[in-house]
Scaffold this motif. Structure first.
Motif, short mmCIF file in Angstrom:
data_model
loop_
_atom_site.label_atom_id
_atom_site.label_comp_id
_atom_site.label_asym_id
_atom_site.label_seq_id
_atom_site.Cartn_x
_atom_site.Cartn_y
_atom_site.Cartn_z
N GLN A 78 8.08 -3.76 14.96
CA GLN A 78 7.41 -2.45 14.49
C GLN A 78 8.13 -1.75 13.42
OE1 GLN A 78 7.28 -0.13 18.26
NE2 GLN A 78 9.15 0.89 17.60
N ILE A 79 7.22 -0.86 12.74
CA ILE A 79 7.98 -0.31 11.60
C ILE A 79 7.35 1.35 12.06
CG2 ILE A 79 8.46 -1.66 10.11
CD1 ILE A 79 5.94 -1.25 8.38
N ILE A 80 8.21 2.29 11.53
CA ILE A 80 7.52 3.52 11.39
C ILE A 80 7.87 4.02 9.81
CG2 ILE A 80 7.89 6.13 12.17
CD1 ILE A 80 9.02 4.86 14.91
N VAL A 81 6.88 4.51 9.43
CA VAL A 81 6.82 4.94 7.95
C VAL A 81 6.63 6.52 7.84
CG1 VAL A 81 5.98 4.69 5.51
CG2 VAL A 81 6.10 2.67 7.30
N ASP A 82 7.30 7.25 7.20
CA ASP A 82 7.04 8.67 7.03
C ASP A 82 6.14 8.81 5.83
OD1 ASP A 82 8.98 9.62 9.17
OD2 ASP A 82 10.62 9.53 7.72
N CYS A 83 5.00 9.59 6.15
CA CYS A 83 4.22 9.60 5.02
C CYS A 83 4.11 11.28 4.61
CB CYS A 83 2.70 9.14 5.49
SG CYS A 83 1.51 9.19 4.41
N LYS A 84 4.20 11.80 3.29
CA LYS A 84 3.85 12.99 2.98
C LYS A 84 2.36 13.48 3.36
CE LYS A 84 7.04 12.52 -0.95
NZ LYS A 84 6.83 12.25 -2.26
N MET A 85 2.27 14.59 3.70
CA MET A 85 0.84 15.18 4.14
C MET A 85 -0.05 14.99 2.87
SD MET A 85 1.06 16.11 7.26
CE MET A 85 -0.67 16.88 7.29
N SER A 86 0.57 15.27 1.73
CA SER A 86 -0.42 14.97 0.34
C SER A 86 -0.94 13.63 0.43
CB SER A 86 0.39 15.40 -0.82
OG SER A 86 1.44 14.63 -0.98
N GLU A 87 -0.28 12.51 0.80
CA GLU A 87 -0.72 11.26 0.79
C GLU A 87 -1.31 10.61 2.14
OE1 GLU A 87 -0.60 9.40 -1.68
OE2 GLU A 87 0.08 10.98 -2.97
N PHE A 88 -1.42 11.41 3.19
CA PHE A 88 -1.44 10.82 4.38
C PHE A 88 -2.96 10.53 4.52
CE2 PHE A 88 -3.08 11.52 8.78
CZ PHE A 88 -1.97 10.75 9.59
N LEU A 129 0.78 -1.40 0.05
CA LEU A 129 -0.14 -0.05 -0.19
C LEU A 129 0.88 1.41 -0.02
CD1 LEU A 129 -2.80 -0.89 2.69
CD2 LEU A 129 -2.95 -0.96 0.14
N PHE A 130 1.96 1.43 0.77
CA PHE A 130 2.95 2.43 0.99
C PHE A 130 3.64 2.47 -0.43
CE2 PHE A 130 2.56 1.41 5.66
CZ PHE A 130 1.99 2.80 5.84
N ARG A 131 3.97 1.54 -0.95
CA ARG A 131 4.64 1.55 -2.34
C ARG A 131 3.69 2.00 -3.58
NH1 ARG A 131 8.88 0.53 -5.38
NH2 ARG A 131 8.89 -1.09 -7.05
N ASP A 132 2.48 1.40 -3.28
CA ASP A 132 1.62 1.99 -4.54
C ASP A 132 1.32 3.55 -4.09
OD1 ASP A 132 1.22 -0.61 -5.43
OD2 ASP A 132 -0.69 -0.82 -4.35
N ARG A 133 1.44 4.01 -3.30
CA ARG A 133 1.23 5.40 -3.05
C ARG A 133 2.74 6.14 -3.00
NH1 ARG A 133 -3.06 5.79 -3.50
NH2 ARG A 133 -3.47 8.17 -2.99
N ASP A 134 3.63 5.74 -3.49
CA ASP A 134 4.92 6.13 -3.53
C ASP A 134 5.55 6.66 -2.53
OD1 ASP A 134 7.10 6.42 -5.49
OD2 ASP A 134 6.50 8.60 -6.04
N ILE A 135 5.11 6.00 -1.37
CA ILE A 135 5.73 6.54 -0.05
C ILE A 135 6.95 5.61 0.15
CG2 ILE A 135 5.39 6.36 2.59
CD1 ILE A 135 2.33 6.75 1.90
N ILE A 136 6.93 4.35 -0.34
CA ILE A 136 8.09 3.44 -0.11
C ILE A 136 8.37 3.53 -1.87
CG2 ILE A 136 8.93 0.98 0.07
CD1 ILE A 136 7.15 1.08 2.55
N THR A 156 -5.38 9.63 2.45
CA THR A 156 -5.61 8.49 1.54
C THR A 156 -4.88 7.23 2.18
OG1 THR A 156 -5.72 9.77 -0.29
CG2 THR A 156 -5.38 7.40 -0.74
N THR A 157 -3.71 7.51 2.38
CA THR A 157 -3.06 6.25 2.85
C THR A 157 -3.91 5.58 4.19
OG1 THR A 157 -0.66 7.16 2.05
CG2 THR A 157 -0.61 5.45 4.19
N ILE A 158 -4.00 6.54 5.37
CA ILE A 158 -4.84 6.09 6.58
C ILE A 158 -5.95 5.54 6.14
CG2 ILE A 158 -5.96 7.28 8.47
CD1 ILE A 158 -3.14 6.99 8.86
N LYS A 159 -6.70 6.01 5.24
CA LYS A 159 -8.17 5.27 4.53
C LYS A 159 -7.89 3.84 4.25
CE LYS A 159 -11.84 5.61 1.58
NZ LYS A 159 -12.49 6.50 0.32
N GLU A 160 -6.78 3.52 3.48
CA GLU A 160 -6.23 2.46 3.03
C GLU A 160 -6.11 1.41 4.04
OE1 GLU A 160 -3.77 2.90 0.06
OE2 GLU A 160 -5.20 3.70 -1.73
#
Length: 74
Positions: free
Chosen positions: A47-57, A22-29, A59-63
């Protein structure tokens, strides 16, 4: 930039590769190397911590919610 924390203890039935895709599809990874690094960190630290751009945040949370992933926003 927001940080999303995903813990193993809160996601027992989670298939991490599916979540990372999901993160890769959103170009976060951006690369398979990054996916590998996150998987190693998940195995090591549970655990993992992923940095997410505000512009993708949003949509990413919804997914993540659609996939029933338990997460924290840091």
């Amino acid at each position: 930039m927001k940080k999303i924390l995903i813990k193993r203890s809160e996601n027992k039935s989670l298939i991490l590769l599916k979540v990372l895709s999901l993160f890769r599809d959103r170009d976060i990874i951006h690369s398979l190397q990054e996916v590998s690094e996150y998987m190693k960190a998940y195995e090591k630290d549970d655990q993992i911590i992923v940095d997410c751009k505000m512009s993708e945040f949003t949509t990413t949370i919804k997914e993540l919610e659609e996939e029933n992933v338990n997460y924290e926003i840091l």
